[in-house]
Design a protein around this motif. Structure first.
Motif, short mmCIF file in Angstrom:
data_model
loop_
_atom_site.label_atom_id
_atom_site.label_comp_id
_atom_site.label_asym_id
_atom_site.label_seq_id
_atom_site.Cartn_x
_atom_site.Cartn_y
_atom_site.Cartn_z
N ASN A 191 14.10 51.59 76.18
CA ASN A 191 15.39 51.66 75.49
C ASN A 191 16.26 52.71 76.18
O ASN A 191 15.86 53.31 77.19
CB ASN A 191 15.19 51.95 73.98
CG ASN A 191 14.38 53.21 73.73
OD1 ASN A 191 14.17 54.00 74.65
ND2 ASN A 191 13.93 53.39 72.51
N ASN B 148 14.73 43.39 71.53
CA ASN B 148 15.90 44.26 71.33
C ASN B 148 15.47 45.73 71.25
O ASN B 148 15.25 46.25 70.15
CB ASN B 148 16.62 43.85 70.03
CG ASN B 148 16.98 42.38 70.03
OD1 ASN B 148 17.96 41.97 70.62
ND2 ASN B 148 16.13 41.57 69.40
N SER B 151 18.33 48.62 68.96
CA SER B 151 18.80 47.79 67.85
C SER B 151 19.78 48.52 66.95
O SER B 151 19.78 49.74 66.88
CB SER B 151 17.61 47.33 67.01
OG SER B 151 16.88 46.34 67.69
N LEU B 156 18.38 44.56 62.31
CA LEU B 156 17.13 44.63 61.55
C LEU B 156 17.23 43.83 60.26
O LEU B 156 16.25 43.21 59.83
CB LEU B 156 16.74 46.10 61.27
CG LEU B 156 15.82 46.73 62.32
CD1 LEU B 156 16.46 46.80 63.68
CD2 LEU B 156 15.33 48.10 61.89
N ASP B 229 12.58 47.71 65.15
CA ASP B 229 13.33 47.45 66.39
C ASP B 229 12.34 47.06 67.48
O ASP B 229 11.14 47.33 67.38
CB ASP B 229 14.14 48.68 66.78
CG ASP B 229 13.27 49.82 67.26
OD1 ASP B 229 13.14 50.01 68.47
OD2 ASP B 229 12.70 50.51 66.40
#
Lengths: 344, 344
Positions: A191, B148, B151, B156, B229
């Motif tokens: 991420n 993802n 997120s 969510l 996430d």
């Protein structure tokens, strides 16, 4: 060596906590313990165990902080709680080298920050337990596993530095292998936080950064320090715990329902299962030290029994003797000089 | 029922993928399979297996997308790759109901988005595998487990809605229990994303939200849908996988080093271990469907062997027969009406 223990933290307090303290003073000559909590109740526990020695001191604290309390509020307002008393003793008494609490993680962390205080130069202290691995003699440090659920890249860099110093001091590993937890080993994975942290770790001369790993490598034992934010670290550690519990339970179900041969097999393997449990049991590894504070603070599992508390006392002794506080102070000071003012 | 399989994705391609396809057409009457990839190599594999039937069609695709390729670039540029060919067939041929690929997750996800396309109203499709649990007849959906990694709270919320619709369609669960993965069960715990998502989930009338859980509850089997996430979900799933592998390896080590009784015990429990492995083995649960696309796309484990590919074909049939696509379309349309324009 004096250690303070919050006798009213955790699911099995005070009984198991007091038992753990008694085990520690009985088995380790040099250890003295201060227990904080309701004096009468602790005295009753000691009486029940039959402890009549002089190596346990009780400091009365009538109040208790529970998991339902708001951590920060509780630390501020419940000054007569077993946790706040213990933290204050850790802070104020020079001869107390460390502390254990099995109480609310949030409150222990908040108390660590507000009462004990951060080491100079530390941005965010972090919870850093050793995880069991595939190899019996190898444990891997996971940092952070719950103190900083919203982390910045520069926190992760400092977790890497603190983790390296700690592993070096504790295990004598000369050039600890540091990895970053991601959703894949490729540099492109991760991420936003992981991407930014990867850049910082890659360019930091003080650590031996070996790239990204994924959850699949968590217990491989190939690395010394796994760096992650407190949220993902917490999820990783507890998912592993959940899996061990489920695996053990399903194994038991299958042995039970598997006929005579299976039951005999189960009996023959009883010791093997015990050894297995011992090897991968988190509670036997001890608690999670809160790295980056002025003193040694161990958060022990909420479901800690006497044995875990005893293990935590051993852990504090080991950390203390490793000269970790001094090493960490020097390491952090040095790293802040190198890093410059990037965080300001 | 036609299914397309990327024959050149995964560690054991093409050999194990082709074997899996042959198993599927041999064992399931109604299934026909299109394999994409190097025609000559696939023909050689089929020859080796001795398959001479007419239920497997080969579509030539000389190129391969590897894990080293940048996913988005590869999908755009490698139009002659086995993956892009398979995705195009899935998109264009109405009689093809689903697709399996064991190739690069990033490329499968990018291709799913760019070539197959999202269902109307879906903000972000999500990877949603079923996890094994403590109960033999109960599996829990984990959504998202890697699509993802960064997120937003509203994603969510939609994962919760999509997961509920999917579990209802696939398992017949009337009011699926939805929980949110956090670092503790208390509402006060969680990172910023969890706090915001919790508010949205709590106030959504379309789902049966049961609060937060922590990693420790991952495999408890008490819930139907675990929302998270893609980063944390990936870490959770792979940490569980790592633990199972480590646990099994350590168990083997201990049995081996444990003397005669332990070895006999190990032999007596051979079938039990097999059953245990079967129950908690992720590869036998099948692959991860990419929920929210216009068609059924299954990402199978990179280390998929023939059995996993066969299981994925079964999984596509099951999803197709559950009428999930229709249910999802209606559910998403309804939820977007209720949610209004909050995401714009």
């Amino acid at each position: 060596m004096k250690i303070v223990i919050d006798a009213f933290g955790g699911d099995y307090s005070p009984s198991e906590i007091v038992k753990g303290a008694v085990t520690a003073v009985n088995l380790i000559d040099e250890v003295e313990i201060i227990l904080t909590g309701d004096k009468e109740k602790i005295e009753n526990e000691l009486k029940e165990i039959g402890y009549t020695g002089t190596k346990i001191e009780i400091v009365h604290a009538p109040d208790v902080i529970s998991c339902d309390d708001s951590p920060t509020m509780a630390i501020r307002r419940k000054s007569e709680s077993s946790l706040v008393k213990a933290l204050s003793i850790l802070k104020e008494q020079d001869d107390v080298v460390g502390m254990v609490s099995a109480g609310s993680t949030g409150a222990v962390l908040a108390g660590g920050l507000f009462i004990v205080g951060r080491m100079e130069g530390v941005k965010r202290p972090a919870l850093a337990p050793f995880l069991p691995t595939l190899f019996e003699d190898k444990k891997t440090l996971l940092i952070d596993c719950g103190a900083n659920v919203d982390s910045k890249p520069e926190y992760l860099l400092q977790f890497a530095i603190m983790g390296s110093i700690y592993v070096k001091a504790m295990r004598g590993v000369e050039n600890p292998k540091v990895v970053l937890l991601s959703n894949g080993v490729e540099e492109s994975k991760g991420n936003d936080l992981v991407h930014k942290a990867h850049e910082l770790l890659k360019n930091c001369p003080e650590i031996n950064f070996c790239g990204n790993i994924e959850g699949r490598d968590l217990l491989s034992g190939e690395f010394d320090v796994i760096v992650t934010d407190g949220f993902a670290g917490n999820v990783a550690m507890k998912s592993a715990e959940s899996t061990i519990n489920t695996f053990t339970a399903v194994l038991k179900q299958e042995i039970k329902s598997g006929g005579l041969g299976s039951k005999i097999g189960g009996l023959l393997l009883k010791n093997t299962f015990k050894k297995l449990k011992h090897r991968i049991n988190y509670t036997e590894v001890g608690g999670s030290p809160f790295l980056g504070l002025e003193k040694i603070l161990i958060k022990s599992h909420g479901s800690s029994k006497a044995k875990t508390i005893y293990t935590c006392v051993l852990q504090i002794m080991e950390i203390h003797k490793s000269n970790y506080i001094q090493n960490m102070r020097e390491g952090i000071a040095k790293s802040n000089v190198i890093e410059g003012e990037s965080d300001k």
